[in-house]
Design a protein around this motif. Structure first.
Motif, PDB file in Angstrom:
ATOM      1  N   HIS A   1     -51.350  26.308 -32.001  1.00 26.71           N
ATOM      2  CA  HIS A   1     -53.325  25.571 -31.570  1.00 26.71           C
ATOM      3  C   HIS A   1     -54.153  24.585 -32.167  1.00 26.71           C
ATOM      4  O   HIS A   1     -52.467  24.311 -32.835  1.00 26.71           O
ATOM      5  N   ASP A   2     -54.374  23.678 -31.255  1.00 28.28           N
ATOM      6  CA  ASP A   2     -54.594  22.436 -31.517  1.00 28.28           C
ATOM      7  C   ASP A   2     -55.351  21.549 -32.637  1.00 28.28           C
ATOM      8  O   ASP A   2     -54.758  20.815 -32.646  1.00 28.28           O
ATOM      9  N   GLN A   3     -55.861  22.823 -32.663  1.00 28.63           N
ATOM     10  CA  GLN A   3     -56.537  21.654 -33.861  1.00 28.63           C
ATOM     11  C   GLN A   3     -57.554  22.441 -34.926  1.00 28.63           C
ATOM     12  O   GLN A   3     -58.261  22.902 -35.656  1.00 28.63           O
ATOM     13  N   PRO A   4     -56.213  23.088 -35.612  1.00 25.84           N
ATOM     14  CA  PRO A   4     -56.533  23.572 -36.828  1.00 25.84           C
ATOM     15  C   PRO A   4     -57.545  22.945 -37.479  1.00 25.84           C
ATOM     16  O   PRO A   4     -57.597  21.578 -37.756  1.00 25.84           O
ATOM     17  N   ASN A   5     -58.861  23.259 -38.226  1.00 22.48           N
ATOM     18  CA  ASN A   5     -59.955  22.966 -39.150  1.00 22.48           C
ATOM     19  C   ASN A   5     -59.267  22.412 -40.900  1.00 22.48           C
ATOM     20  O   ASN A   5     -59.026  23.066 -41.392  1.00 22.48           O
ATOM     21  N   PRO A   6     -59.307  20.810 -40.857  1.00 25.61           N
ATOM     22  CA  PRO A   6     -58.980  20.059 -41.803  1.00 25.61           C
ATOM     23  C   PRO A   6     -59.899  21.062 -42.967  1.00 25.61           C
ATOM     24  O   PRO A   6     -59.486  20.022 -44.338  1.00 25.61           O
ATOM     25  N   ASP A   7     -60.999  21.052 -43.024  1.00 24.05           N
ATOM     26  CA  ASP A   7     -61.586  21.294 -43.554  1.00 24.05           C
ATOM     27  C   ASP A   7     -61.672  22.318 -44.492  1.00 24.05           C
ATOM     28  O   ASP A   7     -61.749  23.239 -45.394  1.00 24.05           O
ATOM     29  N   CYS A   8     -60.931  23.152 -43.968  1.00 22.39           N
ATOM     30  CA  CYS A   8     -60.077  24.901 -44.273  1.00 22.39           C
ATOM     31  C   CYS A   8     -58.770  24.715 -44.654  1.00 22.39           C
ATOM     32  O   CYS A   8     -57.762  23.631 -44.947  1.00 22.39           O
ATOM     33  N   PRO A   9     -58.912  24.969 -46.674  1.00 20.95           N
ATOM     34  CA  PRO A   9     -58.004  24.661 -46.850  1.00 20.95           C
ATOM     35  C   PRO A   9     -56.130  25.272 -46.031  1.00 20.95           C
ATOM     36  O   PRO A   9     -55.091  24.937 -46.296  1.00 20.95           O
ATOM     37  N   VAL A  10     -56.383  26.556 -45.060  1.00 23.71           N
ATOM     38  CA  VAL A  10     -55.790  27.236 -44.386  1.00 23.71           C
ATOM     39  C   VAL A  10     -55.635  26.284 -43.340  1.00 23.71           C
ATOM     40  O   VAL A  10     -54.009  26.108 -42.811  1.00 23.71           O
ATOM     41  N   GLY A  11     -56.373  26.038 -42.670  1.00 15.88           N
ATOM     42  CA  GLY A  11     -56.163  24.990 -41.913  1.00 15.88           C
ATOM     43  C   GLY A  11     -55.565  23.947 -41.559  1.00 15.88           C
ATOM     44  O   GLY A  11     -54.493  23.257 -41.093  1.00 15.88           O
ATOM     45  N   ARG A  12     -55.739  23.368 -43.104  1.00 14.94           N
ATOM     46  CA  ARG A  12     -54.890  21.964 -43.329  1.00 14.94           C
ATOM     47  C   ARG A  12     -53.795  21.640 -43.728  1.00 14.94           C
ATOM     48  O   ARG A  12     -52.753  21.083 -43.688  1.00 14.94           O
ATOM     49  N   ASN A  13     -52.804  23.219 -43.932  1.00 16.29           N
ATOM     50  CA  ASN A  13     -51.570  23.287 -44.384  1.00 16.29           C
ATOM     51  C   ASN A  13     -50.907  24.487 -43.585  1.00 16.29           C
ATOM     52  O   ASN A  13     -49.856  24.198 -43.706  1.00 16.29           O
ATOM     53  N   ILE A  14     -51.483  24.893 -42.533  1.00 16.81           N
ATOM     54  CA  ILE A  14     -50.769  26.059 -41.683  1.00 16.81           C
ATOM     55  C   ILE A  14     -49.473  24.718 -40.854  1.00 16.81           C
ATOM     56  O   ILE A  14     -48.129  25.618 -41.319  1.00 16.81           O
ATOM     57  N   HIS A  15     -49.715  23.475 -40.761  1.00 15.77           N
ATOM     58  CA  HIS A  15     -48.391  22.981 -39.767  1.00 15.77           C
ATOM     59  C   HIS A  15     -47.288  23.154 -41.243  1.00 15.77           C
ATOM     60  O   HIS A  15     -46.192  23.429 -40.242  1.00 15.77           O
ATOM     61  N   GLN A  16     -47.344  22.664 -41.571  1.00 19.98           N
ATOM     62  CA  GLN A  16     -46.552  22.863 -43.355  1.00 19.98           C
ATOM     63  C   GLN A  16     -46.231  24.317 -43.337  1.00 19.98           C
ATOM     64  O   GLN A  16     -44.597  23.421 -43.493  1.00 19.98           O
ATOM     65  N   VAL A  17     -46.523  25.285 -42.982  1.00 20.78           N
ATOM     66  CA  VAL A  17     -45.951  26.482 -43.800  1.00 20.78           C
ATOM     67  C   VAL A  17     -45.353  26.599 -43.132  1.00 20.78           C
ATOM     68  O   VAL A  17     -44.353  27.415 -42.569  1.00 20.78           O
ATOM     69  N   LEU A  18     -45.907  26.942 -41.619  1.00 19.77           N
ATOM     70  CA  LEU A  18     -45.392  27.295 -40.028  1.00 19.77           C
ATOM     71  C   LEU A  18     -44.170  26.183 -39.511  1.00 19.77           C
ATOM     72  O   LEU A  18     -43.657  26.889 -39.228  1.00 19.77           O
ATOM     73  N   ASP A  19     -43.786  25.233 -39.593  1.00 22.00           N
ATOM     74  CA  ASP A  19     -43.408  24.966 -38.235  1.00 22.00           C
ATOM     75  C   ASP A  19     -41.707  24.842 -38.883  1.00 22.00           C
ATOM     76  O   ASP A  19     -40.564  25.450 -36.918  1.00 22.00           O
ATOM     77  N   ASN A  20     -40.977  24.638 -39.797  1.00 22.41           N
ATOM     78  CA  ASN A  20     -40.251  24.466 -39.495  1.00 22.41           C
ATOM     79  C   ASN A  20     -39.101  25.761 -39.752  1.00 22.41           C
ATOM     80  O   ASN A  20     -38.690  26.212 -39.075  1.00 22.41           O
TER      81      ASN A  20
END
Length: 146
Positions: A94-113
């Motif tokens: 999804h294009d723009q996770p909410n950077p103000d949310c702790p999950v949204g801010r980190n989900i790419h880093q957690v899932l990408d690899n």
């Protein structure tokens, strides 16, 4: 996520070409009857397989033939021929996770690899399976059912 039916239609098509090319003129109409879809769908898939150098197609009612032995075609070759994956990535994010949310801010880093690892594992497995494997299993089931 679901891979489109073009992938299984392409495998079905290649298997039919291999089995019937010596006995019948393997046209899009002939293949469409086996796959039970409109011949237009088969022509589109055949075009994609031709562009990937997996089949040769003669215009008109000339029919389709294999461009190389099935032992030299992997499921990954077929997948790459008929599935269009954006930026070579199976999973879209999804294009723009909410950077103000702790999950949204980190989900790419957690899932990408992890997602990249899953895709690579799928590709390795698909590379290990040839269309000859599919043909052999299909022939065995045909013989068993006769």
């Amino acid at each position: 996520m679901q891979i489109s039916s073009r992938f299984t239609i392409a495998i079905h098509t290649l298997t039919c070409i291999s089995i019937f090319q010596g006995e019948h003129k393997v046209t899009s109409e002939f293949l469409a009857r086996s796959v039970n879809v409109n011949p237009v769908i088969i022509r589109k898939v055949l075009g994609q397989l031709k562009n990937a150098d997996l089949v040769q197609v003669q215009r008109g009612s000339g029919g389709a033939t294999l461009a190389r032995p099935l032992a030299e075609m992997t499921l990954l070759d077929v997948f790459n021929a008929v599935e269009s994956i954006e930026n070579q990535q199976l999973f879209s994010f999804h294009d723009q996770p909410n950077p103000d949310c702790p999950v949204g801010r980190n989900i790419h880093q957690v899932l990408d690899n992890r997602l990249e690892e899953i895709q690579k594992a799928m590709e390795v497995k698909m590379k290990s399976m040839t269309l000859e494997d599919i043909l052999d299993d299909t022939k065995a089931l045909i013989e068993k059912s006769q």
